[in-house]
Scaffold this motif. Structure first.
Motif, PDB file in Angstrom:
ATOM      1  N   THR A  48       0.805  -1.211   0.000  1.00 28.05           N
ATOM      2  CA  THR A  48       0.000   0.000   0.000  1.00 28.05           C
ATOM      3  C   THR A  48       0.843   1.269   0.000  1.00 28.05           C
ATOM      4  O   THR A  48       0.544   2.217  -0.732  1.00 28.05           O
ATOM      5  CB  THR A  48      -0.945   0.009   1.214  1.00 28.05           C
ATOM      6  N   ASP A  49       1.909   1.309   0.793  1.00 28.92           N
ATOM      7  CA  ASP A  49       2.732   2.512   0.838  1.00 28.92           C
ATOM      8  C   ASP A  49       3.426   2.777  -0.497  1.00 28.92           C
ATOM      9  O   ASP A  49       3.549   3.916  -0.934  1.00 28.92           O
ATOM     10  CB  ASP A  49       3.732   2.476   1.987  1.00 28.92           C
ATOM     11  N   LEU A  50       3.830   1.712  -1.181  1.00 26.37           N
ATOM     12  CA  LEU A  50       4.451   1.882  -2.486  1.00 26.37           C
ATOM     13  C   LEU A  50       3.409   2.298  -3.525  1.00 26.37           C
ATOM     14  O   LEU A  50       3.703   3.087  -4.423  1.00 26.37           O
ATOM     15  CB  LEU A  50       5.152   0.594  -2.923  1.00 26.37           C
ATOM     16  N   GLN A  51       2.192   1.807  -3.405  1.00 28.52           N
ATOM     17  CA  GLN A  51       1.111   2.238  -4.298  1.00 28.52           C
ATOM     18  C   GLN A  51       0.941   3.752  -4.203  1.00 28.52           C
ATOM     19  O   GLN A  51       0.777   4.429  -5.220  1.00 28.52           O
ATOM     20  CB  GLN A  51      -0.206   1.557  -3.938  1.00 28.52           C
ATOM     21  N   ALA A  52       1.005   4.280  -2.989  1.00 26.14           N
ATOM     22  CA  ALA A  52       0.854   5.721  -2.789  1.00 26.14           C
ATOM     23  C   ALA A  52       1.989   6.486  -3.474  1.00 26.14           C
ATOM     24  O   ALA A  52       1.751   7.520  -4.109  1.00 26.14           O
ATOM     25  CB  ALA A  52       0.806   6.049  -1.300  1.00 26.14           C
ATOM     26  N   VAL A  53       3.205   5.977  -3.361  1.00 27.10           N
ATOM     27  CA  VAL A  53       4.357   6.631  -4.011  1.00 27.10           C
ATOM     28  C   VAL A  53       4.169   6.612  -5.526  1.00 27.10           C
ATOM     29  O   VAL A  53       4.388   7.631  -6.197  1.00 27.10           O
ATOM     30  CB  VAL A  53       5.681   5.941  -3.617  1.00 27.10           C
ATOM     31  N   LEU A  54       3.760   5.496  -6.066  1.00 23.61           N
ATOM     32  CA  LEU A  54       3.567   5.393  -7.515  1.00 23.61           C
ATOM     33  C   LEU A  54       2.451   6.318  -7.988  1.00 23.61           C
ATOM     34  O   LEU A  54       2.568   6.944  -9.050  1.00 23.61           O
ATOM     35  CB  LEU A  54       3.279   3.939  -7.907  1.00 23.61           C
ATOM     36  N   ARG A  55       1.391   6.439  -7.203  1.00 28.50           N
ATOM     37  CA  ARG A  55       0.311   7.375  -7.553  1.00 28.50           C
ATOM     38  C   ARG A  55       0.824   8.812  -7.514  1.00 28.50           C
ATOM     39  O   ARG A  55       0.479   9.626  -8.376  1.00 28.50           O
ATOM     40  CB  ARG A  55      -0.887   7.203  -6.628  1.00 28.50           C
ATOM     41  N   ASP A  56       1.652   9.134  -6.526  1.00 26.84           N
ATOM     42  CA  ASP A  56       2.220  10.481  -6.442  1.00 26.84           C
ATOM     43  C   ASP A  56       3.112  10.784  -7.642  1.00 26.84           C
ATOM     44  O   ASP A  56       3.086  11.896  -8.179  1.00 26.84           O
ATOM     45  CB  ASP A  56       3.026  10.654  -5.152  1.00 26.84           C
TER      46      ASP A  56
ATOM     47  N   GLU B  60       2.824   9.467 -10.616  1.00 25.61           N
ATOM     48  CA  GLU B  60       1.913   9.617 -11.753  1.00 25.61           C
ATOM     49  C   GLU B  60       1.274  11.010 -11.743  1.00 25.61           C
ATOM     50  O   GLU B  60       1.187  11.676 -12.771  1.00 25.61           O
ATOM     51  CB  GLU B  60       0.828   8.541 -11.707  1.00 25.61           C
ATOM     52  N   ARG B  61       0.866  11.458 -10.578  1.00 27.88           N
ATOM     53  CA  ARG B  61       0.247  12.783 -10.449  1.00 27.88           C
ATOM     54  C   ARG B  61       1.267  13.876 -10.804  1.00 27.88           C
ATOM     55  O   ARG B  61       0.939  14.826 -11.517  1.00 27.88           O
ATOM     56  CB  ARG B  61      -0.287  12.977  -9.034  1.00 27.88           C
ATOM     57  N   ALA B  62       2.494  13.739 -10.345  1.00 26.26           N
ATOM     58  CA  ALA B  62       3.537  14.712 -10.662  1.00 26.26           C
ATOM     59  C   ALA B  62       3.811  14.741 -12.165  1.00 26.26           C
ATOM     60  O   ALA B  62       4.021  15.817 -12.753  1.00 26.26           O
ATOM     61  CB  ALA B  62       4.819  14.394  -9.893  1.00 26.26           C
ATOM     62  N   ASP B  63       3.795  13.575 -12.792  1.00 29.24           N
ATOM     63  CA  ASP B  63       3.993  13.484 -14.235  1.00 29.24           C
ATOM     64  C   ASP B  63       2.875  14.221 -14.976  1.00 29.24           C
ATOM     65  O   ASP B  63       3.131  14.991 -15.899  1.00 29.24           O
ATOM     66  CB  ASP B  63       4.045  12.005 -14.650  1.00 29.24           C
ATOM     67  N   ASP B  64       1.648  14.002 -14.550  1.00 25.85           N
ATOM     68  CA  ASP B  64       0.505  14.691 -15.168  1.00 25.85           C
ATOM     69  C   ASP B  64       0.616  16.209 -15.000  1.00 25.85           C
ATOM     70  O   ASP B  64       0.366  16.960 -15.942  1.00 25.85           O
ATOM     71  CB  ASP B  64      -0.812  14.199 -14.569  1.00 25.85           C
ATOM     72  N   GLU B  65       0.996  16.650 -13.810  1.00 24.03           N
ATOM     73  CA  GLU B  65       1.127  18.083 -13.550  1.00 24.03           C
ATOM     74  C   GLU B  65       2.247  18.694 -14.385  1.00 24.03           C
ATOM     75  O   GLU B  65       2.098  19.807 -14.907  1.00 24.03           O
ATOM     76  CB  GLU B  65       1.362  18.331 -12.065  1.00 24.03           C
ATOM     77  N   ALA B  66       3.352  17.990 -14.525  1.00 25.65           N
ATOM     78  CA  ALA B  66       4.464  18.488 -15.343  1.00 25.65           C
ATOM     79  C   ALA B  66       4.035  18.632 -16.796  1.00 25.65           C
ATOM     80  O   ALA B  66       4.364  19.633 -17.452  1.00 25.65           O
ATOM     81  CB  ALA B  66       5.673  17.557 -15.222  1.00 25.65           C
ATOM     82  N   ARG B  67       3.292  17.654 -17.294  1.00 24.74           N
ATOM     83  CA  ARG B  67       2.792  17.731 -18.673  1.00 24.74           C
ATOM     84  C   ARG B  67       1.929  18.972 -18.857  1.00 24.74           C
ATOM     85  O   ARG B  67       2.035  19.663 -19.867  1.00 24.74           O
ATOM     86  CB  ARG B  67       1.982  16.482 -19.021  1.00 24.74           C
ATOM     87  N   GLN B  68       1.044  19.221 -17.913  1.00 27.93           N
ATOM     88  CA  GLN B  68       0.158  20.389 -18.006  1.00 27.93           C
ATOM     89  C   GLN B  68       0.958  21.688 -17.994  1.00 27.93           C
ATOM     90  O   GLN B  68       0.623  22.634 -18.710  1.00 27.93           O
ATOM     91  CB  GLN B  68      -0.850  20.383 -16.865  1.00 27.93           C
ATOM     92  N   LEU B  69       2.003  21.743 -17.180  1.00 27.86           N
ATOM     93  CA  LEU B  69       2.807  22.963 -17.074  1.00 27.86           C
ATOM     94  C   LEU B  69       3.562  23.284 -18.351  1.00 27.86           C
ATOM     95  O   LEU B  69       3.738  24.444 -18.709  1.00 27.86           O
ATOM     96  CB  LEU B  69       3.800  22.840 -15.916  1.00 27.86           C
TER      97      LEU B  69
ATOM     98  N   THR C  36      12.231  12.306 -15.051  1.00 31.35           N
ATOM     99  CA  THR C  36      11.673  11.083 -15.617  1.00 31.35           C
ATOM    100  C   THR C  36      12.591   9.893 -15.355  1.00 31.35           C
ATOM    101  O   THR C  36      12.145   8.823 -14.948  1.00 31.35           O
ATOM    102  CB  THR C  36      11.442  11.250 -17.132  1.00 31.35           C
ATOM    103  N   GLN C  37      13.886  10.090 -15.579  1.00 29.98           N
ATOM    104  CA  GLN C  37      14.836   8.999 -15.357  1.00 29.98           C
ATOM    105  C   GLN C  37      14.867   8.569 -13.888  1.00 29.98           C
ATOM    106  O   GLN C  37      14.885   7.377 -13.581  1.00 29.98           O
ATOM    107  CB  GLN C  37      16.228   9.415 -15.819  1.00 29.98           C
ATOM    108  N   VAL C  38      14.864   9.547 -12.983  1.00 33.46           N
ATOM    109  CA  VAL C  38      14.881   9.228 -11.564  1.00 33.46           C
ATOM    110  C   VAL C  38      13.587   8.535 -11.153  1.00 33.46           C
ATOM    111  O   VAL C  38      13.605   7.533 -10.416  1.00 33.46           O
ATOM    112  CB  VAL C  38      15.124  10.499 -10.719  1.00 33.46           C
ATOM    113  N   ASN C  39      12.458   9.028 -11.636  1.00 31.53           N
ATOM    114  CA  ASN C  39      11.166   8.412 -11.309  1.00 31.53           C
ATOM    115  C   ASN C  39      11.095   6.977 -11.819  1.00 31.53           C
ATOM    116  O   ASN C  39      10.529   6.106 -11.156  1.00 31.53           O
ATOM    117  CB  ASN C  39      10.017   9.246 -11.841  1.00 31.53           C
ATOM    118  N   CYS C  40      11.659   6.732 -12.985  1.00 26.78           N
ATOM    119  CA  CYS C  40      11.678   5.353 -13.520  1.00 26.78           C
ATOM    120  C   CYS C  40      12.497   4.453 -12.612  1.00 26.78           C
ATOM    121  O   CYS C  40      12.137   3.298 -12.389  1.00 26.78           O
ATOM    122  CB  CYS C  40      12.225   5.342 -14.942  1.00 26.78           C
ATOM    123  N   LEU C  41      13.589   4.979 -12.086  1.00 25.49           N
ATOM    124  CA  LEU C  41      14.396   4.184 -11.145  1.00 25.49           C
ATOM    125  C   LEU C  41      13.598   3.842  -9.901  1.00 25.49           C
ATOM    126  O   LEU C  41      13.616   2.708  -9.411  1.00 25.49           O
ATOM    127  CB  LEU C  41      15.665   4.939 -10.751  1.00 25.49           C
TER     128      LEU C  41
END
Length: 71
Positions: A14-22, A24-33, A62-67
């Motif tokens: 569950t805790d890792l699910q939250a990190v992955l959702r965060d 994903e949300r950061a990725d979406d926000e960056a795209r919008q910006l 992106t590279q760090v998030n993929c790691l």
């Protein structure tokens, strides 16, 4: 990236699910910006080319998030 749309995510703690959702949300926000920026704006580097461009910063994130996501 909700657990409803990705069955493999349901097997992740569950805790890792939250990190992955965060991430994903950061990725979406960056795209919008940056969605409305031109290539020239994305690749402009401050300091006469000594600083990182927006595109370089996004690539680094992106590279760090993929790691993190594959760890």
């Amino acid at each position: 990236m909700s657990s409803n749309t990705n069955p493999a995510l349901q097997e992740v703690p569950t805790d890792l699910q939250a990190v992955l959702r965060d991430l994903e949300r950061a990725d979406d926000e960056a795209r919008q910006l940056v969605n409305s920026l031109s290539d020239q704006q994305l690749n402009w580097q401050p300091g006469g080319g000594t600083g990182w461009s927006v595109a370089q910063c996004l690539d680094h994130m992106t590279q760090v998030n993929c790691l993190y996501a594959t760890a």
